[in-house]
Design an enzyme around this catalytic site. Structure first.
Site, PDB file in Angstrom:
ATOM      1  CG  HIS A 104      64.051 -64.376  26.103  1.00 10.38           C
ATOM      2  ND1 HIS A 104      63.373 -63.858  27.163  1.00 10.38           N
ATOM      3  CD2 HIS A 104      65.090 -63.524  25.876  1.00 10.38           C
ATOM      4  CE1 HIS A 104      63.963 -62.750  27.587  1.00 10.38           C
ATOM      5  NE2 HIS A 104      65.025 -62.522  26.811  1.00 10.38           N
ATOM      6  NE  ARG A 159      63.238 -58.666  29.963  1.00 10.28           N
ATOM      7  CZ  ARG A 159      64.370 -58.896  29.287  1.00 10.28           C
ATOM      8  NH1 ARG A 159      64.336 -59.177  27.993  1.00 10.28           N
ATOM      9  NH2 ARG A 159      65.545 -58.839  29.897  1.00 10.28           N
TER      10      ARG A 159
HETATM   11  P1  NDP Z   1      68.127 -48.811  26.442  1.00  7.91           P
HETATM   12  O1  NDP Z   1      67.908 -48.411  27.837  1.00  7.91           O
HETATM   13  O2  NDP Z   1      69.376 -48.415  25.765  1.00  7.91           O
HETATM   14  O3  NDP Z   1      66.915 -48.291  25.527  1.00  7.91           O
HETATM   15  C1  NDP Z   1      65.598 -48.309  25.957  1.00  7.91           C
HETATM   16  C2  NDP Z   1      64.800 -47.375  25.057  1.00  7.91           C
HETATM   17  O4  NDP Z   1      63.416 -47.458  25.439  1.00  7.91           O
HETATM   18  C3  NDP Z   1      65.225 -45.910  25.194  1.00  7.91           C
HETATM   19  O5  NDP Z   1      65.156 -45.279  23.939  1.00  7.91           O
HETATM   20  C4  NDP Z   1      64.129 -45.342  26.114  1.00  7.91           C
HETATM   21  O6  NDP Z   1      63.893 -43.958  25.956  1.00  7.91           O
HETATM   22  C5  NDP Z   1      62.939 -46.132  25.641  1.00  7.91           C
HETATM   23  N1  NDP Z   1      61.875 -46.124  26.639  1.00  7.91           N
HETATM   24  C6  NDP Z   1      61.898 -46.627  27.901  1.00  7.91           C
HETATM   25  N2  NDP Z   1      60.730 -46.382  28.510  1.00  7.91           N
HETATM   26  C7  NDP Z   1      59.975 -45.700  27.633  1.00  7.91           C
HETATM   27  C8  NDP Z   1      58.683 -45.131  27.682  1.00  7.91           C
HETATM   28  N3  NDP Z   1      57.908 -45.229  28.783  1.00  7.91           N
HETATM   29  N4  NDP Z   1      58.222 -44.467  26.600  1.00  7.91           N
HETATM   30  C9  NDP Z   1      58.981 -44.352  25.495  1.00  7.91           C
HETATM   31  N5  NDP Z   1      60.226 -44.864  25.372  1.00  7.91           N
HETATM   32  C10 NDP Z   1      60.699 -45.531  26.440  1.00  7.91           C
HETATM   33  O7  NDP Z   1      67.952 -50.398  26.403  1.00  7.91           O
HETATM   34  P2  NDP Z   1      68.535 -51.431  25.335  1.00  7.91           P
HETATM   35  O8  NDP Z   1      68.302 -50.913  23.979  1.00  7.91           O
HETATM   36  O9  NDP Z   1      69.916 -51.818  25.710  1.00  7.91           O
HETATM   37  O10 NDP Z   1      67.590 -52.702  25.624  1.00  7.91           O
HETATM   38  C11 NDP Z   1      66.204 -52.605  25.463  1.00  7.91           C
HETATM   39  C12 NDP Z   1      65.518 -53.852  25.997  1.00  7.91           C
HETATM   40  O11 NDP Z   1      65.715 -54.949  25.116  1.00  7.91           O
HETATM   41  C13 NDP Z   1      66.025 -54.394  27.326  1.00  7.91           C
HETATM   42  O12 NDP Z   1      65.513 -53.658  28.412  1.00  7.91           O
HETATM   43  C14 NDP Z   1      65.513 -55.819  27.315  1.00  7.91           C
HETATM   44  O13 NDP Z   1      64.220 -55.876  27.883  1.00  7.91           O
HETATM   45  C15 NDP Z   1      65.414 -56.146  25.830  1.00  7.91           C
HETATM   46  N6  NDP Z   1      66.387 -57.181  25.432  1.00  7.91           N
HETATM   47  C16 NDP Z   1      65.904 -58.370  24.942  1.00  7.91           C
HETATM   48  C17 NDP Z   1      66.759 -59.347  24.530  1.00  7.91           C
HETATM   49  C18 NDP Z   1      66.260 -60.598  23.909  1.00  7.91           C
HETATM   50  O14 NDP Z   1      67.045 -61.519  23.664  1.00  7.91           O
HETATM   51  N7  NDP Z   1      64.976 -60.702  23.605  1.00  7.91           N
HETATM   52  C19 NDP Z   1      68.223 -59.190  24.636  1.00  7.91           C
HETATM   53  C20 NDP Z   1      68.631 -57.895  25.135  1.00  7.91           C
HETATM   54  C21 NDP Z   1      67.729 -56.948  25.527  1.00  7.91           C
HETATM   55  P3  NDP Z   1      65.025 -42.859  26.314  1.00  7.91           P
HETATM   56  O15 NDP Z   1      66.045 -42.991  25.191  1.00  7.91           O
HETATM   57  O16 NDP Z   1      64.316 -41.572  26.278  1.00  7.91           O
HETATM   58  O17 NDP Z   1      65.583 -43.257  27.644  1.00  7.91           O
HETATM   59  C1  OXD Z   2      68.569 -59.388  27.975  1.00  9.18           C
HETATM   60  C2  OXD Z   2      67.944 -60.610  27.491  1.00  9.18           C
HETATM   61  O1  OXD Z   2      67.895 -58.560  28.582  1.00  9.18           O
HETATM   62  O2  OXD Z   2      68.659 -61.534  27.048  1.00  9.18           O
HETATM   63  O3  OXD Z   2      69.785 -59.216  27.753  1.00  9.18           O
HETATM   64  O4  OXD Z   2      66.710 -60.714  27.487  1.00  9.18           O
END
Ligand code: NDP
Ligand code: OXD
Length: 313
Positions: A276, A228
């Site tokens: 994005h 993000r």
């Molecule tokens: P998940 O919830 O599966 O994974 C998030 C990861 O981040 C987990 O490993 C989590 O740790 C870790 N995390 C969260 N907070 C912290 C913290 N404070 N310190 C350390 N680690 C942390 O999410 P996804 O993989 O499905 O998606 C991740 C992000 O990708 C989405 O939230 C979105 O913002 C972004 N995204 C962007 C897109 C784009 O087109 N640019 C498309 C899709 C998604 P833990 O495993 O311990 O919970």
């Molecule tokens: C998502 C994105 O969060 O597209 O899926 O950013």
């Protein structure tokens, strides 16, 4: 069954068409024309106006049309129903492509090669083997872990950081503040796939960039952010590139989207910007994921991808 839909800036007819195809028993109502609010069973949302959600007394669940949910968790007075995010092969595959593509573009000096081509200049830029690169992934959740596996297949040495301790074969895992510090010192390419939460906001800043390894094959560290925009401090990225603290960056997300025309990011050397689109939610594939979840819920089975509201993702 009645479903409320809001997806500002997205192709609404495509979403309705796919919902009608996959869930013919449902009536889809747009958020600005909901009719009797008592009748709405589910809400499907992507950014835009989500204030209407608190007016729905009989809602069973709220679905984000993407993986990110900060636009929902940051909404005050959201009804106390499950928030469900997208976890799907299509979205995951798209994100893996973006991560692999951008790692390779920096690794194989693609911007310099394209520049040489436009100048009709023949020059062979030496490059290192994938195994000489240490890639550190911030956030080894669904997307981060899948991207890690693809990078491993290419030979990169991969590590990952998460909030809770994790075990993943062949991946060096870290967690917590001390773990982050340790991973950064061994990272040549840093990939950010974190969600935006109060804890992660602004994490990609100058202080963090200075902790990255400086002895990698590119002569300096590179960052990739597709998590993000609010994770990054853009003024710090500009400074870091200009001062050589970072050797390059790929950014798919921004503090403000669309990225303003006067942002200095547009003109920075060795910086790749995408609007994005790292992993867009394709209407058919995403609708299928959501309809599967609705059917599970209607059958009394547990849904997957339920957001932990306390953690914010
Ligand atoms: P998940 O919830 O599966 O994974 C998030 C990861 O981040 C987990 O490993 C989590 O740790 C870790 N995390 C969260 N907070 C912290 C913290 N404070 N310190 C350390 N680690 C942390 O999410 P996804 O993989 O499905 O998606 C991740 C992000 O990708 C989405 O939230 C979105 O913002 C972004 N995204 C962007 C897109 C784009 O087109 N640019 C498309 C899709 C998604 P833990 O495993 O311990 O919970
Ligand atoms: C998502 C994105 O969060 O597209 O899926 O950013």
């Amino acid at each position: 069954m009645k479903i409320a839909l809001t997806a500002k800036g997205w192709d609404i007819p495509a979403w309705i068409e796919n919902l009608n195809k996959l869930l013919p028993e449902a009536e889809i109502r747009l958020s600005d024309d909901l009719g009797n609010l008592d009748e709405i069973d589910y809400a499907l949302a992507w950014k835009g106006d989500t204030a209407f959600l608190k007016e729905l007394p009989n809602l069973k669940a709220i679905f984000s049309l993407g993986a990110g949910v900060e636009f929902l968790t940051q909404e005050p007075n959201l009804p106390d129903v499950p928030i469900v995010r997208v976890i799907g092969d299509d979205l995951t595959a798209r994100m893996c492509e973006w991560v692999v593509l951008n790692c390779l573009m920096h690794h194989r000096h693609s911007l310099r090669s394209l520049d040489l081509q436009t100048r009709k200049h023949w020059d062979q830029i030496p490059d290192a083997a994938a195994e000489e690169f240490r890639v550190g992934i911030l956030g080894i959740g669904v997307l981060g872990l899948a991207a890690a596996r693809k990078l491993q297949m290419l030979g990169y040495r991969v590590s990952g950081w998460s909030r809770s301790p994790k075990k993943a074969e062949g991946i060096k895992t870290y967690h917590g503040a001390a773990g982050l510090e340790a991973m950064l010192g061994e990272t040549d390419i840093l990939v950010s796939l974190l969600p935006h939460t109060p804890e992660t906001e602004g994490i990609l800043n100058l202080e963090l960039f200075r902790k990255l390894a400086k002895d990698g094959p590119l002569g300096g560290p590179v960052i990739l952010n597709a998590g993000r925009g609010k994770l990054q401090v853009e003024a710090d990225i500009v400074t870091a590139i200009r001062e050589g603290i970072l050797a390059g960056a790929s950014l798919d997300v921004f503090e403000q989207e669309p990225l303003p025309a006067d942002s200095p990011l547009w003109d920075l050397p060795n910086v790749i910007l995408t609007p994005h689109i790292a992993a867009v939610s394709a209407p058919y594939a995403t609708t299928k994921c959501i309809v599967d979840q609705i059917r599970r819920n209607e059958a009394g089975e547990p849904m997957t991808g339920i957001v932990d509201r306390g953690a914010g993702y």
